[in-house]
Design a protein around this motif. Structure first.
Motif, PDB file in Angstrom:
ATOM      1  N   ALA A  84       0.839  -1.183   0.000  1.00 37.42           N
ATOM      2  CA  ALA A  84       0.000   0.000   0.000  1.00 37.42           C
ATOM      3  C   ALA A  84       0.877   1.236   0.000  1.00 37.42           C
ATOM      4  O   ALA A  84       1.790   1.361   0.797  1.00 37.42           O
ATOM      5  N   ALA A  85       0.592   2.112  -0.922  1.00 44.56           N
ATOM      6  CA  ALA A  85       1.394   3.330  -1.028  1.00 44.56           C
ATOM      7  C   ALA A  85       1.045   4.260   0.115  1.00 44.56           C
ATOM      8  O   ALA A  85      -0.118   4.522   0.379  1.00 44.56           O
ATOM      9  N   GLY A  86       2.076   4.735   0.760  1.00 43.19           N
ATOM     10  CA  GLY A  86       1.873   5.716   1.807  1.00 43.19           C
ATOM     11  C   GLY A  86       1.822   7.105   1.205  1.00 43.19           C
ATOM     12  O   GLY A  86       1.958   7.305   0.006  1.00 43.19           O
ATOM     13  N   ASP A  87       1.655   8.074   2.055  1.00 43.16           N
ATOM     14  CA  ASP A  87       1.576   9.470   1.670  1.00 43.16           C
ATOM     15  C   ASP A  87       2.865  10.156   2.135  1.00 43.16           C
ATOM     16  O   ASP A  87       3.087  10.321   3.335  1.00 43.16           O
ATOM     17  N   ALA A  88       3.716  10.514   1.183  1.00 42.74           N
ATOM     18  CA  ALA A  88       5.019  11.101   1.514  1.00 42.74           C
ATOM     19  C   ALA A  88       4.883  12.400   2.297  1.00 42.74           C
ATOM     20  O   ALA A  88       5.683  12.682   3.195  1.00 42.74           O
ATOM     21  N   GLU A  89       3.869  13.178   1.985  1.00 41.02           N
ATOM     22  CA  GLU A  89       3.676  14.445   2.696  1.00 41.02           C
ATOM     23  C   GLU A  89       3.369  14.187   4.183  1.00 41.02           C
ATOM     24  O   GLU A  89       3.918  14.844   5.061  1.00 41.02           O
ATOM     25  N   LYS A  90       2.507  13.217   4.439  1.00 38.35           N
ATOM     26  CA  LYS A  90       2.215  12.851   5.825  1.00 38.35           C
ATOM     27  C   LYS A  90       3.447  12.209   6.463  1.00 38.35           C
ATOM     28  O   LYS A  90       3.713  12.395   7.652  1.00 38.35           O
ATOM     29  N   GLY A  91       4.194  11.453   5.668  1.00 33.70           N
ATOM     30  CA  GLY A  91       5.411  10.813   6.167  1.00 33.70           C
ATOM     31  C   GLY A  91       6.454  11.818   6.613  1.00 33.70           C
ATOM     32  O   GLY A  91       7.196  11.582   7.563  1.00 33.70           O
ATOM     33  N   GLU A  92       6.510  12.963   5.939  1.00 32.93           N
ATOM     34  CA  GLU A  92       7.453  14.015   6.335  1.00 32.93           C
ATOM     35  C   GLU A  92       7.154  14.486   7.757  1.00 32.93           C
ATOM     36  O   GLU A  92       8.065  14.721   8.553  1.00 32.93           O
ATOM     37  N   LYS A  93       5.877  14.571   8.086  1.00 33.85           N
ATOM     38  CA  LYS A  93       5.477  14.987   9.435  1.00 33.85           C
ATOM     39  C   LYS A  93       5.868  13.922  10.463  1.00 33.85           C
ATOM     40  O   LYS A  93       6.374  14.237  11.530  1.00 33.85           O
ATOM     41  N   VAL A  94       5.644  12.668  10.126  1.00 35.41           N
ATOM     42  CA  VAL A  94       5.998  11.577  11.042  1.00 35.41           C
ATOM     43  C   VAL A  94       7.515  11.495  11.197  1.00 35.41           C
ATOM     44  O   VAL A  94       8.025  11.215  12.281  1.00 35.41           O
ATOM     45  N   PHE A  95       8.245  11.793  10.114  1.00 34.75           N
ATOM     46  CA  PHE A  95       9.714  11.721  10.136  1.00 34.75           C
ATOM     47  C   PHE A  95      10.325  12.696  11.141  1.00 34.75           C
ATOM     48  O   PHE A  95      11.470  12.516  11.561  1.00 34.75           O
ATOM     49  N   LYS A  96       9.569  13.672  11.588  1.00 33.72           N
ATOM     50  CA  LYS A  96      10.078  14.598  12.613  1.00 33.72           C
ATOM     51  C   LYS A  96      10.530  13.832  13.851  1.00 33.72           C
ATOM     52  O   LYS A  96      11.444  14.261  14.552  1.00 33.72           O
ATOM     53  N   LYS A  97       9.919  12.682  14.103  1.00 32.21           N
ATOM     54  CA  LYS A  97      10.317  11.835  15.239  1.00 32.21           C
ATOM     55  C   LYS A  97      11.698  11.223  15.012  1.00 32.21           C
ATOM     56  O   LYS A  97      12.356  10.813  15.956  1.00 32.21           O
ATOM     57  N   CYS A  98      12.120  11.144  13.772  1.00 34.39           N
ATOM     58  CA  CYS A  98      13.380  10.502  13.395  1.00 34.39           C
ATOM     59  C   CYS A  98      14.531  11.495  13.248  1.00 34.39           C
ATOM     60  O   CYS A  98      15.702  11.111  13.279  1.00 34.39           O
ATOM     61  N   LYS A  99      14.189  12.775  13.050  1.00 37.69           N
ATOM     62  CA  LYS A  99      15.171  13.796  12.703  1.00 37.69           C
ATOM     63  C   LYS A  99      16.255  14.027  13.746  1.00 37.69           C
ATOM     64  O   LYS A  99      17.321  14.529  13.416  1.00 37.69           O
ATOM     65  N   ALA A 100      15.994  13.702  14.979  1.00 41.38           N
ATOM     66  CA  ALA A 100      17.021  13.903  15.999  1.00 41.38           C
ATOM     67  C   ALA A 100      18.256  13.060  15.702  1.00 41.38           C
ATOM     68  O   ALA A 100      19.374  13.451  16.034  1.00 41.38           O
ATOM     69  N   CYS A 101      18.062  11.931  15.045  1.00 36.72           N
ATOM     70  CA  CYS A 101      19.171  11.007  14.785  1.00 36.72           C
ATOM     71  C   CYS A 101      19.486  10.811  13.304  1.00 36.72           C
ATOM     72  O   CYS A 101      20.623  10.505  12.957  1.00 36.72           O
ATOM     73  N   HIS A 102      18.485  10.912  12.434  1.00 38.89           N
ATOM     74  CA  HIS A 102      18.653  10.613  11.011  1.00 38.89           C
ATOM     75  C   HIS A 102      18.388  11.840  10.153  1.00 38.89           C
ATOM     76  O   HIS A 102      17.478  12.608  10.427  1.00 38.89           O
ATOM     77  N   LYS A 103      19.166  11.953   9.090  1.00 34.56           N
ATOM     78  CA  LYS A 103      19.013  13.059   8.147  1.00 34.56           C
ATOM     79  C   LYS A 103      18.732  12.515   6.753  1.00 34.56           C
ATOM     80  O   LYS A 103      19.140  11.404   6.410  1.00 34.56           O
ATOM     81  N   VAL A 104      18.027  13.335   5.951  1.00 39.42           N
ATOM     82  CA  VAL A 104      17.770  13.045   4.549  1.00 39.42           C
ATOM     83  C   VAL A 104      17.954  14.337   3.764  1.00 39.42           C
ATOM     84  O   VAL A 104      17.917  15.424   4.327  1.00 39.42           O
ATOM     85  N   GLY A 105      18.159  14.196   2.473  1.00 40.03           N
ATOM     86  CA  GLY A 105      18.277  15.365   1.617  1.00 40.03           C
ATOM     87  C   GLY A 105      19.680  15.539   1.080  1.00 40.03           C
ATOM     88  O   GLY A 105      20.600  14.791   1.425  1.00 40.03           O
ATOM     89  N   ASP A 106      19.834  16.561   0.231  1.00 35.77           N
ATOM     90  CA  ASP A 106      21.109  16.795  -0.448  1.00 35.77           C
ATOM     91  C   ASP A 106      22.277  17.027   0.501  1.00 35.77           C
ATOM     92  O   ASP A 106      23.396  16.612   0.225  1.00 35.77           O
ATOM     93  N   ASP A 107      22.038  17.704   1.604  1.00 32.22           N
ATOM     94  CA  ASP A 107      23.118  18.035   2.535  1.00 32.22           C
ATOM     95  C   ASP A 107      23.179  17.096   3.740  1.00 32.22           C
ATOM     96  O   ASP A 107      23.843  17.401   4.728  1.00 32.22           O
ATOM     97  N   ALA A 108      22.490  15.969   3.656  1.00 31.07           N
ATOM     98  CA  ALA A 108      22.424  15.048   4.798  1.00 31.07           C
ATOM     99  C   ALA A 108      23.801  14.502   5.150  1.00 31.07           C
ATOM    100  O   ALA A 108      24.610  14.196   4.285  1.00 31.07           O
ATOM    101  N   LYS A 109      24.036  14.420   6.436  1.00 30.38           N
ATOM    102  CA  LYS A 109      25.275  13.853   6.973  1.00 30.38           C
ATOM    103  C   LYS A 109      24.896  12.855   8.061  1.00 30.38           C
ATOM    104  O   LYS A 109      23.839  12.955   8.672  1.00 30.38           O
ATOM    105  N   ASN A 110      25.781  11.899   8.302  1.00 23.31           N
ATOM    106  CA  ASN A 110      25.556  10.963   9.398  1.00 23.31           C
ATOM    107  C   ASN A 110      25.512  11.729  10.709  1.00 23.31           C
ATOM    108  O   ASN A 110      26.236  12.710  10.893  1.00 23.31           O
ATOM    109  N   GLY A 111      24.673  11.265  11.592  1.00 24.44           N
ATOM    110  CA  GLY A 111      24.582  11.845  12.926  1.00 24.44           C
ATOM    111  C   GLY A 111      24.638  10.698  13.922  1.00 24.44           C
ATOM    112  O   GLY A 111      25.463   9.788  13.794  1.00 24.44           O
ATOM    113  N   VAL A 112      23.731  10.707  14.868  1.00 23.32           N
ATOM    114  CA  VAL A 112      23.621   9.588  15.796  1.00 23.32           C
ATOM    115  C   VAL A 112      23.269   8.328  15.013  1.00 23.32           C
ATOM    116  O   VAL A 112      23.736   7.246  15.311  1.00 23.32           O
ATOM    117  N   GLY A 113      22.452   8.514  13.959  1.00 29.41           N
ATOM    118  CA  GLY A 113      22.102   7.429  13.046  1.00 29.41           C
ATOM    119  C   GLY A 113      22.627   7.744  11.663  1.00 29.41           C
ATOM    120  O   GLY A 113      22.991   8.882  11.374  1.00 29.41           O
TER     121      GLY A 113
END
Length: 130
Positions: free
Chosen positions: A21-50
């Motif tokens: 089932a295809a998820g909704d990327a726009e809604k996923g961006e909001k949920v990803f806020k829970k992940c941002k403390a450790c993980h990065k995405v995007g052109d300038d992403a760098k390793n962090g805690v994760g």
């Protein structure tokens, strides 16, 4: 006979759609806020805690260069774990249960929709090209 073949094909298509089932990327961006403390995405992403998560879907586990993975995650990668849609979904439910001994302290996502949406969001970030 043709009706049976068509009915079988329709049933397989419905099951496949449910399994992927295809998820909704726009809604996923909001949920990803829970992940941002450790993980990065995007052109300038760098390793962090994760590790960075660009290109994570269908990537071999423990494959990000310059990231120090737990022994458990390295072993999972050596055993052939690939981050398929299904494996990411199971991991996000309870990371410590999916790979006991991994370093991720996040308890997991409870809602299936949140998991599908985060995966859809992650799919929008291809692997960085060097």
């Amino acid at each position: 006979m043709i009706k049976h073949i068509f009915a079988s094909a329709a049933a397989i298509a419905m099951l496949s759609t449910a399994a992927f089932a295809a998820g909704d990327a726009e809604k996923g961006e909001k949920v990803f806020k829970k992940c941002k403390a450790c993980h990065k995405v995007g052109d300038d992403a760098k390793n962090g805690v994760g590790p960075i998560l660009n290109g994570v879907v269908d990537r071999h586990a423990a494959a990000v260069e310059d990231f120090k993975y737990s022994t458990a995650m390295v072993a999972a990668g050596e055993d052939g774990l690939t981050w398929t849609h299904e494996n990411i979904a199971e991991y996000l439910k309870k990371p410590r249960d999916f790979i006991p001994g991994n370093k991720m302290t996040f308890p997991g996502l409870r809602k299936e929709d949140d998991i599908e949406n985060v995966i859809a969001y992650l799919e929008t970030f291809p692997a960085n090209e060097e």
